[in-house]
Structures are given as structure tokens and as C-alpha cells.
Design an enzyme around this catalytic site. Structure first.
Site, short mmCIF file in Angstrom:
data_model
loop_
_atom_site.label_atom_id
_atom_site.label_comp_id
_atom_site.label_asym_id
_atom_site.label_seq_id
_atom_site.Cartn_x
_atom_site.Cartn_y
_atom_site.Cartn_z
N CYS A 62 -6.10 -0.34 -19.87
CA CYS A 62 -6.44 0.57 -18.97
C CYS A 62 -4.56 -0.56 -17.82
O CYS A 62 -4.84 0.02 -16.65
CB CYS A 62 -7.34 1.17 -17.67
N HIS A 74 0.80 -1.48 0.38
CA HIS A 74 -0.18 0.08 0.03
C HIS A 74 0.76 1.30 -0.49
O HIS A 74 0.81 1.98 -0.57
CB HIS A 74 -0.84 0.18 1.08
N GLU A 84 -11.17 -9.28 -18.26
CA GLU A 84 -9.52 -9.29 -17.55
C GLU A 84 -9.39 -11.03 -18.07
O GLU A 84 -8.12 -11.29 -17.35
CB GLU A 84 -9.73 -8.44 -16.23
N ARG A 108 1.14 -12.52 -12.21
CA ARG A 108 1.72 -11.16 -12.08
C ARG A 108 2.42 -10.89 -10.92
O ARG A 108 3.23 -9.85 -11.08
CB ARG A 108 0.67 -10.26 -12.92
N ARG A 125 -14.18 2.55 -11.24
CA ARG A 125 -14.48 0.44 -10.72
C ARG A 125 -14.69 0.44 -9.80
O ARG A 125 -14.22 0.48 -8.53
CB ARG A 125 -13.25 -0.15 -11.23
N ASN A 160 -3.62 -6.17 -16.81
CA ASN A 160 -2.47 -6.72 -15.83
C ASN A 160 -3.02 -8.15 -15.47
O ASN A 160 -1.99 -8.72 -16.31
CB ASN A 160 -2.51 -5.69 -14.44
N ASP A 161 -4.23 -8.09 -15.38
CA ASP A 161 -4.97 -9.47 -14.97
C ASP A 161 -5.18 -10.58 -17.02
O ASP A 161 -4.72 -11.77 -16.88
CB ASP A 161 -5.96 -8.96 -14.56
N ARG A 196 -9.57 3.38 -8.90
CA ARG A 196 -9.64 2.48 -8.48
C ARG A 196 -9.76 2.45 -7.18
O ARG A 196 -9.35 2.52 -6.00
CB ARG A 196 -8.05 1.70 -8.04
C1 PEP Z 1 -5.48 -4.94 -14.17
O1 PEP Z 1 -5.89 -5.81 -13.92
O2 PEP Z 1 -5.11 -4.61 -15.93
C2 PEP Z 1 -6.50 -3.33 -13.87
C3 PEP Z 1 -6.23 -2.12 -14.56
O3 PEP Z 1 -6.70 -4.08 -12.64
P1 PEP Z 1 -6.13 -3.52 -10.98
O4 PEP Z 1 -4.21 -4.28 -12.10
O5 PEP Z 1 -5.88 -2.79 -10.47
O6 PEP Z 1 -5.75 -5.40 -10.96
MG MG Z 2 -6.88 -6.37 -12.85
#
Ligand code: PEP
Ligand code: MG
Length: 746
Positions: A677, A364, A606, A640, A507, A629-630, A471
């Protein structure tokens, strides 16, 4: 002092103190000390070895060994018996040294004549400073009393070393905390910063390690422990109804504060001549040494609780509070073992950089540092023991490197780097208000990701056209308890106010997997990333989701509102979530609340499954945002969070780009707005390739907008698309080499 009594121990410490009080230079003091110890312990030899650098120990003074070898004999950590004491931080006590495991013969010292060997570490708060050794011809194992006595003396030597008592002419020792130190950590937020050290928890300096009135020291210790216990009990009282985890920590504190073993050891230290604070520090040092050997997470936590408690006790004893009265230096660079998000937010934007000894990229604190755009290095081993308040320091957030007390050449090179950064920033500032249009006339929307109030000033500063991903879980994560609906409403309202009509996509709560709320019952799942997370939690336990939706609707109050659900894996989940939104709106209407002027409900893509949802899903959903990312971790089946695999697959792998292209096509059929994103949107090369695949809205960290826009302004997406198609046609695994060649030629 074969059978060392407490009074003999005290006598020796008294003589050591006299030696310290003399006007002698550093080396003479050290020589005198070895003489006194050998005399008191009844051994022929006493030697002090101190670290010359991280790896090398040097014989700095001796009584009994060949005097010519002082400052000549050196050994690497781990080498010989002395090196073993230093490496493992453990006592070596043997009646037959030449035949003991690890013995190394050093002819220049003439030590082959000595049979028994007792070596104890000279350490201070986890920092290994050297080794204190006594040796004798007679083959004997030293008694536990003798070991204890030598440990007490080693503690005093550690304190004296820290105070610089052995530095001076002829000592060939440089003072601690004055040399340049280079520390390699892990980058958690890019950027370069130069400034002065500000320790979040300043070191307590013990100036009186030896005391001659044990009774008085015992009283001081008892009074201080009592004050500590009362303080812990008070904290417990206050938190009774609060956060469970905090309560657990305090319970553990109380357990230690009442621990008889801890108390007894400190009393024994005092009986042997240490002052109360030196006794606390001796036990703390040994606990820290144990901590560095312990793997078990639970035990480490407990040892770290004991460490915190010892710090409190030291502050009470020395009167050196957490607030030392020192003022934040100019260009402060914060140094801490670890820091909570709340504390970090309190420091705010005034910090130039942050270096944490522990911490992690996903912590965090890292989230907050990113929001504040402050360069952050985590995992910087030994930084809290090396750095002193006010030290000159340079932080390279790009490489994860910290230069403490850097020398002139490093300073010069680093300043060049900062200058380049500044120049780049100036360049980005000059295009801040320019739309991102490629040379072939394609317009890309540049949005920013956010999650904290601290992010909002970036809306103007970065040139973002809106917030593509807010977020909301960050507000839940940085607290100790579930936020109230009214608090959330006020917060979302402030976000919309700050946006001045620019779009903001909220979100809904994305928890589970790596994002665990401290106040929610943990679920024990074998594979949390594939487990009960995000929309799955929201749909199964809709209470929090409804509360959040109400807060959002009320915050919008007549203004347009965009909401998206994370981690939607199939059409049905989107429908169910949308139905919740509709139900909530109906309830709000009945309650007489003003509704948003317009409401869009989108989904995050995702999981690969959603890309193949029925076309009707694409018709119904108001917009889609790719959570790269996911998505990437599931596409390549590569965690990840796992350093071993997370960089294994290139985003510019043709399989992944073809997949993105497929999503673009499906959205185009239904006319569904699409954005991207994930972190890749903020990496210039990846971003232009995503644009070449047809993505027209990118949402990224505010600091990335400048670099990404700057490249977009220079590329021809048509040409780039052709390069990607050719690479694909040729059978390349990734298009990166071909793309880089094109970009270099721009
Ligand atoms: C993602 O998964 O790309 C995303 C934007 O969400 P987070 O990184 O918060 O899981
Ligand atoms: Mg995500």
C-alpha cells in the site's frame, strides 16, 4: 530638505498628489515627480529605476542625469549601487559613491560628477518594484530624517506604480500584473488545470496613499487599532479553553496589536503625509522585506503574525473585508500563501487547481488536495503578489509549473496536454469495471488508499474494489483537538456505509515522525522517523488506541471489520496490540454492544525486521500490508522526507525486489494474505514489477487505479518475471532499463 521636517515632507507629498491628479501621461507624471523630489530634497539628481523584468532594472525617469539615458540605462539586480538596493531591499547612503562598494560607472548618465548617493527600495508588500535615488555633487551623508522622507516618498511611488499611474504613451512601461509569468514550484498533486485566479486572501487596494489632514488620519488609525484590539481580545476569549497553539498565535497577535514601536512608526509615517492605510502598508512592506532575509523559524513566524495583523488592520481601514463580495469565478484556481486543511475542505471539489506560495508536499493541505484529486503546486514563489483575482491561469501539477496570464502559444500547448489527460481519463473510465487480469491470467486486486470523507466518492468513481488502507490519523490531523469517540464512530460508520460491503482496512492511528498532532505535546526526538511513533505510541499510551478501537467496533456493528496496526517491528508488538483488541471486544460485549460479524487484525510491514519474524507470526497474523514508503526508507537508510536522498534508490533495485520476493514467499508458506500500500503501488511500472514478484493486492491513490490497471491488462507477468530474473542474473543494479524495454515493446 537636508534636514527634512514633517511639514516639508507633507508639502512634498501634497505636490506629488497634485502631479498625480494632473491629466499628464504616465511618463510626464514620473518626470514631474523626480523634479519635485530633487527640488524638495535639495539634490541635483533624483531618479526612478523600475524593474523591467525579474532581473533587470531600468532608469525610467530622472532629474539631473542625462535625459537621453532614460529607458536606455539598464542594470541587473545586484549590479551597481542601485542594483544592490534592489537585491537586498536595503537603503544605501554614502557621501562618496564612486568609491563605495559595488559602484558601477555608467558613462551615458554622466553620473561621475555626483558624489553623494541615497537609494531606497520601492517595494510593496514584499514585491520589489524598483529603486528611488537622489544624488548630489556635495559629499554628504544624508540625515536619517532625509532617509525617512525618501522612504515615505518611495512608498507613495510604489502605490502609484501598483495603480498603474505611470503607464501610458511614451512611458515604455508595461502595467504590473498584466505580463505573462511562469512560476516553477513543486508538484504536490498531479493533473493539469486551466481556470481563473481566486485569491484566498484578496489584496487590499490602497487608492489614497497621501492625506493632508494628519490629525484625521491619526484618529482613523487609532480607531482602527482599537477595533483590531477588541477583535483580538474577543477571539482570545472564545479560544481560552481551546487549542493551545491557536491561543499562542492570538497572544502574539495581541502583543503586536499593543506594540508601541509599531504604533509609533505608523504615527510618524502619517505625520509625514501618508494616509493611515499607506502607513500600515509601509510598515507591512518593510516587515515582509525583513521576513525574506530571516532564517530563524521562530522569528519568521512572528513576522508572519505581524503580516496577518497588518492585513486585518488594512481591511478595517479600507472597509475591504476578507469577503469582498466578489463571486468565485468559473473554474476557480485557488491561490494562497498557505491554507489549512479545514479551509480547503470548505472549498471542496469546486476548485480546479490549487497553487500555494509556501506549503509542502507532506502538508495537510496537500493531503486534502490529493483526496480531492485537485492538481496542486506548492512552493510557487511570488504567486500571491503576482496574481490578481480573475487572472487566467494554467496549473501543471505534473511538472510543478504555473503559467499566469499565459500567452497564446502556451495556452495552445497546455490545452493539448489537458486534452491528452482527458483522453486518458476516458480510456481509464472505459476499463473502470473490468477486473485487472494480466495477459497470462493473473488477477490483481485493485484497492484504494483513503483517509478523509472527501475520498469516499472515489470508491465508485475509480473502480476500486475496496479500501486497502484507510489512514485514520488524517481525521486527527485536520482537527484542532482530539476527536471524540462518538465522532469517530459516526465517521467510521459513514465510511463503511459508503463502501457498500466492499472491504475496508482501517489502520489505527499512525502518528509521530512526520505526522505530528497539533494538540499533542511535541516530543523532542533526535530522529523522529526512528522514534516514538505509530504502534509504539499506541502500546505505551493505550488510552487513545482503546478509544479508537471502540469507535471502530461500534461503527461496524454486526458488519465485518478489518483493522491493521502500523509500523510493527516485531512479533511481540503485534501480539500486544491484538491482546488490546481482544480486551476491548470483551469490554464491548459486557457493555452489551453489537460486535462485528467478523474481525481481522493485520499488521503493516514497514521495517525490514518484521520480514524475518518467526514463521509463527505469519501463521497468526490475519493479513500483512507492506508500507513501502517506510519500508523503503529503512531498507536503503534514506529518509523519505529528505529531498537530497529520497529519490536516490530505485524501487526497482534488485536488492529491494528480492526482499519483496522473500516476504511474498514467507506469506505463501503460511497462506497469509499480502498487499502493498505504499506510493509505489500507484506507479504503473513499479506496480507491474511488484505484481511480477508475487503481490496480488495493490492499494493506491484512487487517481492511480486507471493508469495501473491499464498497464496490468497489457503485461504478461510470467514474461516480466523472467526479464527481472535475467537482469538480476546479469548483475544489473536495477531492473528498470530491462523492464522499460519490454514495456515499450508491448
Ligand atoms: C507506508 O509507509 O508505505 C504507508 C503506506 O504509510 P504512510 O505513508 O502513511 O506512512
Ligand atoms: Mg508508513
Amino acid at each position: 530638505m537636508a534636514d527634512s521636517t514633517e511639514s516639508e515632507s507633507r508639502k512634498l507629498l501634497g505636490r506629488l498628489r497634485e502631479a498625480m491628479a494632473s491629466d499628464d501621461a504616465g511618463q510626464a507624471r514620473l518626470d514631474k515627480i523626480t523634479h519635485l523630489i530633487a527640488d524638495s530634497m535639495g539634490t541635483e539628481v533624483c531618479s526612478v529605476y523600475l524593474f523591467r523584468d525579474d532581473e533587470t532594472l531600468e532608469l525610467c525617469a530622472t532629474q539631473g542625469l542625462n535625459i537621453e539615458s532614460v529607458h536606455q540605462t539598464r542594470m541587473r539586480i545586484g549590479e551597481g549601487l542601485v542594483g544592490r538596493v534592489a537585491r537586498f531591499g536595503k537603503v544605501v547612503n554614502t557621501p562618496d559613491a564612486p568609491n563605495a562598494k559595488g559602484f558601477r560607472y555608467m558613462p551615458e548618465t554622466g553620473e561621475e560628477r555626483y558624489s553623494s548617493f541615497l537609494g531606497v527600495p520601492v517595494q510593496r508588500l514584499g514585491e520589489m518594484l524598483g529603486v528611488l535615488v537622489v544624488q548630489s555633487k556635495e559629499a554628504r551623508e544624508f540625515s536619517s530624517d532625509a532617509v525617512y522622507a525618501l522612504e515615505v516618498v518611495a512608498m507613495v511611488i510604489a502605490e502609484m506604480t501598483e495603480l498603474g499611474a505611470f503607464v501610458g504613451e511614451g512611458a515604455a512601461l508595461s502595467p504590473l500584473h498584466q505580463q505573462a509569468v511562469l512560476i516553477h514550484g513543486t508538484s504536490a498533486q498531479e493533473g493539469a488545470a486551466e481556470g481563473n485566479v481566486w485569491l484566498h486572501e484578496p489584496r487590499v487596494i490602497v487608492t489614497n496613499p497621501i492625506a493632508d489632514d494628519p490629525q484625521r488620519e491619526l484618529e482613523r488609525l487609532h480607531d482602527a487599532v482599537e477595533e483590531l484590539r477588541v477583535g483580538v481580545d474577543k477571539m482570545l476569549e472564545v479560544s481560552r479553553n481551546g487549542d493551545k497553539e491557536q491561543l499562542q498565535v492570538l497572544e502574539a497577535y495581541r502583543m503586536f496589536a499593543n506594540s508601541k514601536g509599531w504604533m509609533r512608526r505608523m504615527e510618524e509615517d502619517i505625520a509625514r503625509g501618508l494616509s493611515a492605510e499607506a502607513a500600515v502598508e509601509k510598515e507591512q512592506s518593510q516587515a515582509r522585506a525583513r521576513m525574506s532575509q530571516v532564517q530563524d523559524a521562530y522569528l519568521r513566524e512572528r513576522l508572519s503574525d505581524l503580516d496577518d495583523l497588518s492585513n486585518r488592520l488594512l481591511r478595517i481601514l479600507t472597509g475591504q473585508g476578507a469577503d469582498t463580495g466578489a463571486e468565485l469565478p468559473e473554474n476557480p484556481i485557488l491561490i494562497a500563501r498557505n491554507i489549512g486543511p479545514g479551509d480547503l475542505l470548505e472549498y471542496g471539489r469546486g476548485l480546479r487547481g490549487i497553487v500555494l506560495e509556501e506549503g509542502s508536499v507532506g502538508s495537510h493541505a496537500a493531503i486534502v488536495a490529493r483526496a480531492l484529486a485537485i492538481p496542486l503546486v506548492v512552493n510557487a514563489k511570488r504567486i500571491t503578489t503576482e496574481a490578481l483575482n480573475g487572472d487566467h491561469i494554467m496549473v501543471d501539477g505534473d511538472q510543478g509549473v504555473v503559467h499566469l496570464r499565459p500567452d497564446e502559444t502556451v495556452v495552445g500547448a497546455f490545452r493539448d496536454k489537458i486534452a491528452m489527460h482527458t483522453q486518458a481519463q476516458e480510456r481509464y473510465a472505459s476499463i473502470r469495471n473490468k477486473p485487472a487480469v494480466t495477459t497470462d491470467g493473473q488477477r490483481i486486486n485493485m484497492m484504494m488508499n483513503a483517509g478523509l470523507m472527501a475520498d469516499l466518492p472515489s470508491l465508485d468513481g475509480s473502480g476500486a474494489e475496496g479500501v486497502g488502507l484507510f489512514r485514520t490519523e488524517l481525521q486527527f490531523l485536520v482537527r484542532n483537538q482530539m476527536p471524540k469517540r462518538s465522532e469517530l464512530k459516526a465517521l467510521y460508520q459513514r465510511v463503511l456505509d459508503a463502501a457498500h460491503g466492499k472491504p475496508v482496512v482501517f489502520r489505527t492511528l499512525d502518528i509521530g515522525s512526520d505526522k505530528v498532532l497539533p494538540y499533542m505535546k511535541p516530543t523532542d526526538e533526535p530522529n523522529p522517523a526512528l522514534g516514538w511513533r505509530a504502534i509504539r505510541v499506541g502500546l505505551d499510551k493505550p488510552g487513545v488506541m482503546r478509544m479508537q478501537l471502540q469507535a471502530l467496533l461500534r461503527a461496524a456493528e454486526g458488519r465485518p471489520l478489518s483493522v491493521m496496526f502500523p509500523f510493527v517491528a516485531q512479533f511481540e508488538e503485534y501480539r500486544a496490540a491484538k491482546a488490546e483488541v481482544e480486551k476491548t471486544i470483551e469490554r464491548e460485549r459486557i457493555l452489551g454492544h453489537v460486535l462485528p460479524s467478523d474481525l481481522e487484525v493485520g499488521a503493516m510491514l514497514e521495517t525490514p525486521s518484521l520480514a524475518y519474524a518467526p514463521q509463527k507470526f505469519f501463521d497468526e497474523v490475519a493479513f500483512i500490508s507492506i508500507g513501502g514508503n517506510d519500508l523503503k526508507q529503512f531498507f536503503f537508510a534514506a529518509d523519505r522526507e529528505n529531498e537530497r536522498v529520497r529519490r536516490r534508490y530505485d524501487t526497482l533495485n534488485v536488492s529491494f525486489l528480492s526482499f519483496i520476493e522473500r516476504i511474498v514467499e514467507r506469506c505463501a508458506i503460511s497462506g497469509t494474505p499480502l498487499s502493498f500500500c505504499g506510493e509505489d503501488a500507484g506507479r504503473p511500472v513499479e506496480a507491474v514489477c511488484l505484481a511480477a514478484m508475487g503481490i496480488r493486492t495493490l492499494s493506491m491513490r484512487p487517481a492511480s487505479i486507471g493508469p495501473v490497471k491499464s498497464l496490468l491488462l497489457r503485461v504478461d507477468l510470467g514474461e516480466l518475471r523472467k526479464i527481472i530474473a535475467d537482469a538480476r542474473h546479469r548483475g544489473d543494479q536495477a531492473v528498470r532499463p530491462a523492464v522499460m524495454e519490454y514495456l515499450r515493446g508491448l
